[in-house]
Design an enzyme around this catalytic site. Structure first.
Site, mmCIF file in Angstrom:
data_model
loop_
_atom_site.group_PDB
_atom_site.id
_atom_site.type_symbol
_atom_site.label_atom_id
_atom_site.label_comp_id
_atom_site.label_asym_id
_atom_site.label_seq_id
_atom_site.Cartn_x
_atom_site.Cartn_y
_atom_site.Cartn_z
ATOM 1 N N HIS A 124 0.857 -1.186 0.000
ATOM 2 C CA HIS A 124 0.000 0.000 0.000
ATOM 3 C C HIS A 124 0.886 1.227 0.000
ATOM 4 O O HIS A 124 1.883 1.293 0.708
ATOM 5 C CB HIS A 124 -0.905 0.012 1.242
ATOM 6 C CG HIS A 124 -2.038 0.978 1.124
ATOM 7 N ND1 HIS A 124 -3.230 0.654 0.533
ATOM 8 C CD2 HIS A 124 -2.150 2.276 1.500
ATOM 9 C CE1 HIS A 124 -4.040 1.700 0.559
ATOM 10 N NE2 HIS A 124 -3.405 2.698 1.139
ATOM 11 N N ASP A 202 -13.868 3.054 7.466
ATOM 12 C CA ASP A 202 -12.804 3.817 6.801
ATOM 13 C C ASP A 202 -13.311 4.466 5.523
ATOM 14 O O ASP A 202 -12.949 5.605 5.220
ATOM 15 C CB ASP A 202 -11.583 2.940 6.483
ATOM 16 C CG ASP A 202 -10.565 3.723 5.663
ATOM 17 O OD1 ASP A 202 -10.100 4.770 6.169
ATOM 18 O OD2 ASP A 202 -10.281 3.357 4.519
ATOM 19 N N ARG A 209 -12.732 12.919 5.341
ATOM 20 C CA ARG A 209 -11.419 13.584 5.485
ATOM 21 C C ARG A 209 -11.063 14.333 4.221
ATOM 22 O O ARG A 209 -10.479 15.426 4.264
ATOM 23 C CB ARG A 209 -10.338 12.539 5.791
ATOM 24 C CG ARG A 209 -10.395 12.000 7.206
ATOM 25 C CD ARG A 209 -9.549 10.746 7.348
ATOM 26 N NE ARG A 209 -8.169 10.963 7.006
ATOM 27 C CZ ARG A 209 -7.395 10.053 6.400
ATOM 28 N NH1 ARG A 209 -7.863 8.858 6.074
ATOM 29 N NH2 ARG A 209 -6.153 10.321 6.123
ATOM 30 N N SER A 224 -6.320 4.449 8.621
ATOM 31 C CA SER A 224 -7.044 4.250 7.366
ATOM 32 C C SER A 224 -6.374 3.159 6.528
ATOM 33 O O SER A 224 -7.019 2.203 6.075
ATOM 34 C CB SER A 224 -7.075 5.578 6.595
ATOM 35 O OG SER A 224 -7.456 5.383 5.258
ATOM 36 N N LYS A 228 -7.943 -1.225 6.283
ATOM 37 C CA LYS A 228 -8.270 -1.952 5.032
ATOM 38 C C LYS A 228 -7.339 -3.138 4.844
ATOM 39 O O LYS A 228 -7.744 -4.217 4.432
ATOM 40 C CB LYS A 228 -8.056 -1.034 3.823
ATOM 41 C CG LYS A 228 -9.089 0.026 3.623
ATOM 42 C CD LYS A 228 -8.859 0.767 2.323
ATOM 43 C CE LYS A 228 -7.725 1.761 2.330
ATOM 44 N NZ LYS A 228 -7.948 3.008 3.010
HETATM 45 N N1 URA Z 1 -4.201 5.789 1.760
HETATM 46 C C1 URA Z 1 -5.244 5.436 2.547
HETATM 47 O O1 URA Z 1 -5.821 4.372 2.365
HETATM 48 N N2 URA Z 1 -5.637 6.255 3.511
HETATM 49 C C2 URA Z 1 -5.034 7.435 3.761
HETATM 50 O O2 URA Z 1 -5.430 8.120 4.667
HETATM 51 C C3 URA Z 1 -3.949 7.824 2.941
HETATM 52 C C4 URA Z 1 -3.542 6.968 1.944
#
Ligand code: URA
Length: 465
Positions: A124, A202, A209, A224, A228
């Site tokens: 990620h 989220d 956000r 966040s 996930k």
């Molecule tokens: N990627 C995400 O999933 N969440 C964030 O807050 C920033 C980048």
């Protein structure tokens, strides 16, 4: 469990630390006592907003209630927006961040692919400009023998989203059931999907956000990302934490702190996690925009493409393969022999996409040419991101459609020679009125200079075991 089915569990009591009770929220907010008298809610939003606003800390029960009550619609959007701003300004300590993450995981389902028959690993990115790495990377890693279940997002703030990029391919769907994800991991070795039932809290907080200037908060990014990723069922996780002008984290120190928080969250949930801090002062590659970035990813998969995109893809692939216990495999070979391209084509076809249909091209373009000769200096990632956003590549309201063909093509990268009059950038949009504001964003974001700028390493630091 039937063979071939993904195991799904709804996170609940089993996911809470030993000795902890279930969330007080939904139950406490709406339940009646056996005799018929209403139970007084354990918490209320204004008190918790005030507590955080004034520098206090939220305890575990308060966090569980907040996430649960927000997911159930008991805490209103305005209240959560105020709380997010209080968190943005006051921060959360590691224990608060860990509980906030666990509560978001518990807001939805969790997948488990432990019985897949091959190791699972995901990566990620915390969000960059021109960051299309996921597209070639998942194909390379799948071609090397690991499986990549990737829950992805759409654009956030000025950064592009993997799903927006993939949805520029005709027919592509990011809405996959867990059975379909499982089957695709078996057949293709990779699936890229909208988080859907995973950490739904989220998804709502992410959108909130995005429109309340509360994105670039360390605990909110960490929770966040990790909510996930912990719910999606990957056995190990590689993080690409972006640093610089085009990243949410502007300094390596901040990015390192974010990486360490996420690594600890991964470890606490039994998911080995590592991070690379990588440079995001300039855009990655030569394109920023949805279809433009797919086109560049296809070039990388065909064995070409910009050197920085190839380098980061292969560096992250090597880390992921090591995490998956597949150290002996050479990821670069999959770009040379076409096996990564085959995996990418199979992934797109499995998700109903049609690569033969061609990628969308914007209706209008405008080229910025060099007013003098010299060398291309540094290009500011944020200026290019804002240019692409003004052209229609990103959103200004939640749920707004993005223009698939909008974006920026960079013809001269930092350090490359420039001849007076030659193209430096091409801007693309379906809406010509967008050119003016977009050009104003780009202005001042680059310069033709006499001396080549200093080169910066792409990988700044590696964190984690
Ligand atoms: N990627 C995400 O999933 N969440 C964030 O807050 C920033 C980048």
């Amino acid at each position: 469990m039937p063979a071939g089915a993904a195991r799904t569990r709804r996170a609940g009591a089993a996911d809470r630390p030993p000795g902890e009770s279930a969330p007080a929220g939904r139950a406490a907010a709406g339940r009646l006592r056996p005799g018929g008298a209403a139970v007084t809610p354990a918490f209320d939003a204004p008190t918790l907003i005030r507590l955080k606003r004034d520098g206090g800390r939220l305890d575990d029960a308060a966090i569980d209630w907040l996430i649960d009550a927000y997911t159930a619609g008991i805490v209103a959007e305005e209240q959560m927006a105020a709380l997010l701003m209080a968190i943005f300004l006051r921060g959360m300590d590691p224990a608060e961040t860990a509980r906030w993450t666990a509560a978001m995981v518990a807001s939805g389902e969790c997948y488990d692919f432990a019985d897949l028959g091959r190791p699972t690993v995901d990566k990620h990115s915390t969000g960059g400009v021109g960051d299309k790495i996921t597209l070639p990377l998942v194909a390379v890693v799948a071609a090397c023998g690991a499986a990549v279940p990737q829950a992805s997002g759409r654009g956030l703030g000025h950064t592009g989203g993997t799903l927006d990029k993939l949805e520029s391919i005709a027919g592509f769907t990011a809405t996959l059931s867990r059975e379909r994800i499982r089957a695709q991991l078996d057949d293709v070795g990779a699936a890229i999907f909208a988080a859907g039932a995973l950490a739904p809290a989220d998804a709502r907080l992410y959108a909130l956000r995005d429109i309340t200037a509360t994105v670039d908060s360390l605990p909110l990014i960490a929770s966040s990302v990790m909510s996930k990723k912990l719910a999606e069922g990957a056995g190990a996780l590689m993080l690409d934490v972006k640093v610089g002008a085009g990243a949410f984290m502007k300094s390596a120190a901040q990015a390192g702190e974010l990486a360490r928080i996420m690594i600890e969250l991964g470890a606490a949930h039994g998911v080995p996690t590592r991070a690379l801090l990588t440079d995001m002062n300039g855009p990655l590659g030569g394109t920023v925009g949805n279809a433009l970035e797919v086109e560049e990813s296809l070039a990388v998969l065909a064995g070409g493409g910009p050197a920085d995109v190839v380098e980061l893809t292969l560096t992250l692939a090597a880390e992921m393969l090591a995490l998956a216990g597949l150290d002996g495999v050479d990821p670069a070979a999959t770009l040379r022999d076409g096996t990564a391209m085959d995996r990418f084509a199979a992934l797109i076809a499995a998700q109903d996409g049609d690569l033969t249909a061609g990628l969308p091209v914007a209706a209008c373009s405008e080229t910025v040419t060099a007013s003098r000769g010299g060398t291309m200096g540094d290009i500011d990632a944020m200026a290019v991101a804002m240019t692409a956003w003004r052209l229609g590549a990103g959103r200004s309201r939640p749920g707004e459609p993005v223009q698939a063909g909008a974006g920026v093509r960079i013809h001269r990268r930092p350090g490359e020679p420039v001849t007076a009059g030659e193209p430096l950038f091409t801007l693309y949009t379906d809406t010509p009125a967008r050119f003016g504001p977009a050009l104003a964003e780009l202005d001042g974001g680059y310069a033709v200079v006499t001396e080549a700028p200093a080169t910066r390493p792409l990988v700044i630091e590696r964190i984690g075991r």
